[in-house]
Each structure stands twice: as C-alpha cells, then as structure tokens.
Design a protein around this motif. Structure first.
Motif, PDB file in Angstrom:
ATOM      1  N   ASP A 141       0.829  -1.205   0.000  1.00  0.00           N
ATOM      2  CA  ASP A 141       0.000   0.000   0.000  1.00  0.00           C
ATOM      3  C   ASP A 141       0.868   1.261   0.000  1.00  0.00           C
ATOM      4  O   ASP A 141       0.570   2.226  -0.701  1.00  0.00           O
ATOM      5  CB  ASP A 141      -0.936   0.012   1.203  1.00  0.00           C
ATOM      6  N   LYS A 142       1.929   1.245   0.768  1.00  0.00           N
ATOM      7  CA  LYS A 142       2.824   2.398   0.847  1.00  0.00           C
ATOM      8  C   LYS A 142       3.493   2.650  -0.507  1.00  0.00           C
ATOM      9  O   LYS A 142       3.555   3.786  -0.976  1.00  0.00           O
ATOM     10  CB  LYS A 142       3.877   2.156   1.938  1.00  0.00           C
ATOM     11  N   VAL A 143       3.990   1.588  -1.134  1.00  0.00           N
ATOM     12  CA  VAL A 143       4.624   1.728  -2.437  1.00  0.00           C
ATOM     13  C   VAL A 143       3.618   2.242  -3.463  1.00  0.00           C
ATOM     14  O   VAL A 143       3.941   3.106  -4.281  1.00  0.00           O
ATOM     15  CB  VAL A 143       5.249   0.378  -2.878  1.00  0.00           C
ATOM     16  N   SER A 144       2.404   1.727  -3.416  1.00  0.00           N
ATOM     17  CA  SER A 144       1.368   2.177  -4.332  1.00  0.00           C
ATOM     18  C   SER A 144       1.083   3.663  -4.143  1.00  0.00           C
ATOM     19  O   SER A 144       0.976   4.422  -5.116  1.00  0.00           O
ATOM     20  CB  SER A 144       0.091   1.361  -4.113  1.00  0.00           C
ATOM     21  N   ASP A 145       0.973   4.084  -2.895  1.00  0.00           N
ATOM     22  CA  ASP A 145       0.725   5.500  -2.609  1.00  0.00           C
ATOM     23  C   ASP A 145       1.879   6.375  -3.097  1.00  0.00           C
ATOM     24  O   ASP A 145       1.663   7.431  -3.691  1.00  0.00           O
ATOM     25  CB  ASP A 145       0.507   5.715  -1.112  1.00  0.00           C
ATOM     26  N   LEU A 146       3.108   5.930  -2.869  1.00  0.00           N
ATOM     27  CA  LEU A 146       4.267   6.706  -3.308  1.00  0.00           C
ATOM     28  C   LEU A 146       4.348   6.775  -4.832  1.00  0.00           C
ATOM     29  O   LEU A 146       4.686   7.824  -5.392  1.00  0.00           O
ATOM     30  CB  LEU A 146       5.557   6.114  -2.728  1.00  0.00           C
ATOM     31  N   ALA A 147       4.034   5.677  -5.495  1.00  0.00           N
ATOM     32  CA  ALA A 147       4.042   5.673  -6.959  1.00  0.00           C
ATOM     33  C   ALA A 147       2.985   6.623  -7.492  1.00  0.00           C
ATOM     34  O   ALA A 147       3.200   7.307  -8.497  1.00  0.00           O
ATOM     35  CB  ALA A 147       3.808   4.262  -7.483  1.00  0.00           C
ATOM     36  N   GLN A 148       1.844   6.681  -6.836  1.00  0.00           N
ATOM     37  CA  GLN A 148       0.779   7.588  -7.260  1.00  0.00           C
ATOM     38  C   GLN A 148       1.193   9.043  -7.046  1.00  0.00           C
ATOM     39  O   GLN A 148       1.031   9.878  -7.925  1.00  0.00           O
ATOM     40  CB  GLN A 148      -0.514   7.297  -6.482  1.00  0.00           C
TER      41      GLN A 148
ATOM     42  N   GLN B 234      -1.962   2.126  -9.191  1.00  0.00           N
ATOM     43  CA  GLN B 234      -3.394   1.879  -9.204  1.00  0.00           C
ATOM     44  C   GLN B 234      -3.796   1.099  -7.957  1.00  0.00           C
ATOM     45  O   GLN B 234      -3.050   0.263  -7.474  1.00  0.00           O
ATOM     46  CB  GLN B 234      -3.792   1.062 -10.437  1.00  0.00           C
ATOM     47  N   LYS B 235      -4.988   1.358  -7.491  1.00  0.00           N
ATOM     48  CA  LYS B 235      -5.544   0.590  -6.379  1.00  0.00           C
ATOM     49  C   LYS B 235      -5.982  -0.773  -6.893  1.00  0.00           C
ATOM     50  O   LYS B 235      -6.068  -0.998  -8.089  1.00  0.00           O
ATOM     51  CB  LYS B 235      -6.754   1.323  -5.770  1.00  0.00           C
ATOM     52  N   ASP B 236      -6.281  -1.703  -5.997  1.00  0.00           N
ATOM     53  CA  ASP B 236      -6.685  -3.055  -6.381  1.00  0.00           C
ATOM     54  C   ASP B 236      -7.935  -3.068  -7.256  1.00  0.00           C
ATOM     55  O   ASP B 236      -8.106  -3.942  -8.091  1.00  0.00           O
ATOM     56  CB  ASP B 236      -6.932  -3.922  -5.137  1.00  0.00           C
ATOM     57  N   ASP B 237      -8.829  -2.101  -7.079  1.00  0.00           N
ATOM     58  CA  ASP B 237     -10.049  -2.084  -7.888  1.00  0.00           C
ATOM     59  C   ASP B 237      -9.864  -1.321  -9.201  1.00  0.00           C
ATOM     60  O   ASP B 237     -10.809  -1.103  -9.930  1.00  0.00           O
ATOM     61  CB  ASP B 237     -11.220  -1.499  -7.090  1.00  0.00           C
TER      62      ASP B 237
ATOM     63  N   PRO C  75      -7.264   5.027  -9.413  1.00  0.00           N
ATOM     64  CA  PRO C  75      -6.039   5.623  -8.892  1.00  0.00           C
ATOM     65  C   PRO C  75      -6.205   6.010  -7.434  1.00  0.00           C
ATOM     66  O   PRO C  75      -7.281   6.415  -7.014  1.00  0.00           O
ATOM     67  CB  PRO C  75      -5.826   6.852  -9.769  1.00  0.00           C
ATOM     68  N   GLY C  76      -5.162   5.869  -6.679  1.00  0.00           N
ATOM     69  CA  GLY C  76      -5.189   6.257  -5.278  1.00  0.00           C
ATOM     70  C   GLY C  76      -4.405   7.531  -5.073  1.00  0.00           C
ATOM     71  O   GLY C  76      -3.557   7.876  -5.883  1.00  0.00           O
ATOM     72  N   ASP C  77      -4.698   8.228  -4.000  1.00  0.00           N
ATOM     73  CA  ASP C  77      -3.953   9.451  -3.717  1.00  0.00           C
ATOM     74  C   ASP C  77      -3.210   9.373  -2.398  1.00  0.00           C
ATOM     75  O   ASP C  77      -2.600  10.334  -1.968  1.00  0.00           O
ATOM     76  CB  ASP C  77      -4.883  10.667  -3.717  1.00  0.00           C
ATOM     77  N   GLY C  78      -3.230   8.234  -1.750  1.00  0.00           N
ATOM     78  CA  GLY C  78      -2.515   8.076  -0.497  1.00  0.00           C
ATOM     79  C   GLY C  78      -3.282   8.557   0.709  1.00  0.00           C
ATOM     80  O   GLY C  78      -2.798   8.503   1.822  1.00  0.00           O
ATOM     81  N   LYS C  79      -4.502   9.072   0.485  1.00  0.00           N
ATOM     82  CA  LYS C  79      -5.308   9.580   1.588  1.00  0.00           C
ATOM     83  C   LYS C  79      -6.628   8.832   1.620  1.00  0.00           C
ATOM     84  O   LYS C  79      -7.274   8.688   0.585  1.00  0.00           O
ATOM     85  CB  LYS C  79      -5.568  11.076   1.394  1.00  0.00           C
ATOM     86  N   PRO C  80      -7.049   8.384   2.786  1.00  0.00           N
ATOM     87  CA  PRO C  80      -8.314   7.657   2.849  1.00  0.00           C
ATOM     88  C   PRO C  80      -9.485   8.541   2.461  1.00  0.00           C
ATOM     89  O   PRO C  80      -9.570   9.695   2.853  1.00  0.00           O
ATOM     90  CB  PRO C  80      -8.431   7.248   4.321  1.00  0.00           C
ATOM     91  N   GLY C  81     -10.371   8.004   1.618  1.00  0.00           N
ATOM     92  CA  GLY C  81     -11.591   8.713   1.269  1.00  0.00           C
ATOM     93  C   GLY C  81     -11.429   9.801   0.245  1.00  0.00           C
ATOM     94  O   GLY C  81     -12.393  10.426  -0.154  1.00  0.00           O
ATOM     95  N   GLY C  82     -10.234  10.078  -0.220  1.00  0.00           N
ATOM     96  CA  GLY C  82     -10.034  11.157  -1.178  1.00  0.00           C
ATOM     97  C   GLY C  82      -9.835  10.636  -2.576  1.00  0.00           C
ATOM     98  O   GLY C  82      -9.484   9.493  -2.780  1.00  0.00           O
ATOM     99  N   GLY C  83     -10.032  11.495  -3.547  1.00  0.00           N
ATOM    100  CA  GLY C  83      -9.800  11.133  -4.932  1.00  0.00           C
ATOM    101  C   GLY C  83      -8.490  11.729  -5.403  1.00  0.00           C
ATOM    102  O   GLY C  83      -7.911  12.597  -4.743  1.00  0.00           O
ATOM    103  N   ALA C  84      -8.032  11.291  -6.543  1.00  0.00           N
ATOM    104  CA  ALA C  84      -6.788  11.819  -7.101  1.00  0.00           C
ATOM    105  C   ALA C  84      -7.071  13.145  -7.793  1.00  0.00           C
ATOM    106  O   ALA C  84      -8.068  13.287  -8.489  1.00  0.00           O
ATOM    107  CB  ALA C  84      -6.195  10.825  -8.085  1.00  0.00           C
TER     108      ALA C  84
END
Length: 99
Positions: free
Chosen positions: A16-23, A68-71, A74-83
């Motif tokens: 999850d951390k790597v995914s957030d950093l990549a985003q 990208q998130k599992d679904d 795109p993720g932004d590293g913050k819960p509940g937020g959009g990119a």
C-alpha cells in the motif's frame, strides 16, 4: 496460517505504501526514467536505443500499474479522497516512435 499467508499479511502495508508513493510521485519517477534512459543511450552512442526505449516504456507501465488501487482506481494516499487532475500517475506518455 501458512507461510505465504503470513508473508502476505506482513507485506500488505508495504504494498500500500509503495502504491501511494508511486501515485504521488509518478511524474518524478517518469522524469528519472527518461533522464536515465537518455544518459544510457548517450553512453552507448545509440547502439541500443530500441532496447532502451522498450525498457523505459515497460518500466513506466509498471509504475502506472503499481500506482493503481486493487479495484483499478487511482489512489492518492489519503483515505476517502480522490486523485487530483486526471488521476493518471505521472501522466500518460505516448509510446516512442518506431525506428
């Protein structure tokens, strides 16, 4: 719990951390890949340009997939937020022209 299950449980937060950093830093990663590719191409005097371009493209695609998130969103590293913006990590880069 089996060995693989325990490994997955322990590596989940790291993924999850790597995914957030990549985003968050996809554009900087793409710039670094381009800079490295240019330097290697110059050092090899263009002898391996096609392989360098191919490898750079594959690396950028991998960074996009990691961001990208599992679904598939795109993720932004913050819960509940959009990119912000278009939501594509590092922007979309067209493939290099065929030589």
């Amino acid at each position: 719990m089996g060995l693989l299950d325990s490994l997955k449980a322990k590596l989940g937060p790291a993924k999850d951390k790597v995914s957030d950093l990549a985003q968050q830093h996809g554009d900087k990663i793409d710039q670094g890949l381009d800079k490295a590719a240019k330097m290697v191409d110059e050092k090899t005097k263009g002898k391996y340009s096609d392989k360098i371009q191919s490898g750079t493209g594959k690396a950028k695609e991998a960074i996009d997939r990691i961001g990208q998130k599992d679904d598939g969103t795109p993720g932004d590293g913050k819960p509940g937020g959009g990119a912000p913006g278009d939501g594509k990590p590092g922007g979309s880069t067209p493939p290099p022209p065929a030589a």
